[in-house]
Motif scaffolding. Structure first.
Motif, PDB file in Angstrom:
ATOM      1  N   UNK A  22     -20.263  34.848  65.998  1.00 38.56           N
ATOM      2  CA  UNK A  22     -19.608  34.432  67.247  1.00 38.56           C
ATOM      3  C   UNK A  22     -18.691  35.550  67.742  1.00 38.56           C
ATOM      4  N   UNK A  23     -18.746  35.806  69.039  1.00 40.81           N
ATOM      5  CA  UNK A  23     -17.922  36.873  69.611  1.00 40.81           C
ATOM      6  C   UNK A  23     -16.555  36.379  70.053  1.00 40.81           C
ATOM      7  N   UNK A  24     -16.428  35.109  70.301  1.00 48.45           N
ATOM      8  CA  UNK A  24     -15.145  34.564  70.749  1.00 48.45           C
ATOM      9  C   UNK A  24     -14.592  33.637  69.666  1.00 48.45           C
ATOM     10  N   UNK A  25     -13.454  33.048  69.934  1.00 49.94           N
ATOM     11  CA  UNK A  25     -12.833  32.117  68.991  1.00 49.94           C
ATOM     12  C   UNK A  25     -13.300  30.696  69.260  1.00 49.94           C
ATOM     13  N   UNK A  26     -14.360  30.537  70.022  1.00 50.75           N
ATOM     14  CA  UNK A  26     -14.910  29.218  70.326  1.00 50.75           C
ATOM     15  C   UNK A  26     -16.205  29.063  69.519  1.00 50.75           C
ATOM     16  N   UNK A  32     -20.326  19.912  68.894  1.00 48.37           N
ATOM     17  CA  UNK A  32     -18.867  19.878  69.045  1.00 48.37           C
ATOM     18  C   UNK A  32     -18.348  21.295  69.235  1.00 48.37           C
ATOM     19  N   UNK A  33     -17.360  21.448  70.087  1.00 49.62           N
ATOM     20  CA  UNK A  33     -16.760  22.753  70.347  1.00 49.62           C
ATOM     21  C   UNK A  33     -15.396  22.824  69.654  1.00 49.62           C
ATOM     22  N   UNK A  34     -15.216  23.881  68.873  1.00 52.18           N
ATOM     23  CA  UNK A  34     -13.956  24.093  68.163  1.00 52.18           C
ATOM     24  C   UNK A  34     -13.312  25.376  68.666  1.00 52.18           C
ATOM     25  N   UNK A  35     -12.011  25.330  68.912  1.00 49.08           N
ATOM     26  CA  UNK A  35     -11.243  26.514  69.278  1.00 49.08           C
ATOM     27  C   UNK A  35     -10.022  26.598  68.355  1.00 49.08           C
ATOM     28  N   UNK A  36     -10.221  27.077  67.137  1.00 47.39           N
ATOM     29  CA  UNK A  36      -9.113  27.096  66.180  1.00 47.39           C
ATOM     30  C   UNK A  36      -8.106  28.220  66.484  1.00 47.39           C
ATOM     31  N   UNK A  37      -6.829  27.953  66.128  1.00 53.12           N
ATOM     32  CA  UNK A  37      -5.805  28.992  66.260  1.00 53.12           C
ATOM     33  C   UNK A  37      -5.800  29.820  64.973  1.00 53.12           C
TER      34      UNK A  37
END
Length: 118
Positions: A22-26, A32-37
């Motif tokens: 994955x190139x982004x943090x998404x 399901x879509x995850x955007x972890x910190x």
């Protein structure tokens, strides 16, 4: 057990591959879509490392157990073979002794009391 260990290693590898590709943090996983910190990413990495180590530990412990069983079996076979060889040697010695003591085998047969009554 070894199957479970391999499964855990593959699961950890798949998680690492997902993160690396994955190139982004998404991350999209099963719809399901995850955007972890940063903290969540660290904890996810720690969880993946724990799963990987658990899988490797399972594989290693199963391999050691199997090797121990094989060693025990090999020793038991060697002991049984040694005992058989010892018994064969004793048999040969007894056969030689029997041939040396006399050729008639009748002396070895126990005869009961003979009934001489009319």
């Amino acid at each position: 057990m070894i199957f479970l260990g391999v499964l855990l290693v593959l699961l950890a590898g798949a998680a690492a591959a997902l993160i690396l590709t994955e190139e982004s943090a998404r991350y999209i996983l099963f719809g399901y879509t995850f955007e972890p910190n940063h903290l969540e990413m660290f904890l996810a990495g720690a969880a993946v490392a724990a799963v990987l180590l658990a899988g490797l530990w399972l594989i290693g412990s199963w391999s050691r157990r199997t090797a121990r069983q094989r060693r025990r079996l090999r020793n038991a076979k060697a002991e049984a073979s040694s005992r058989v060889a010892q018994l064969e040697d004793e048999k040969r010695d007894l056969e030689r002794k029997l041939e040396r003591d006399g050729s008639s085998g009748d002396r070895l047969v126990s005869r009961g009391p003979q009934d001489t009554s009319p």
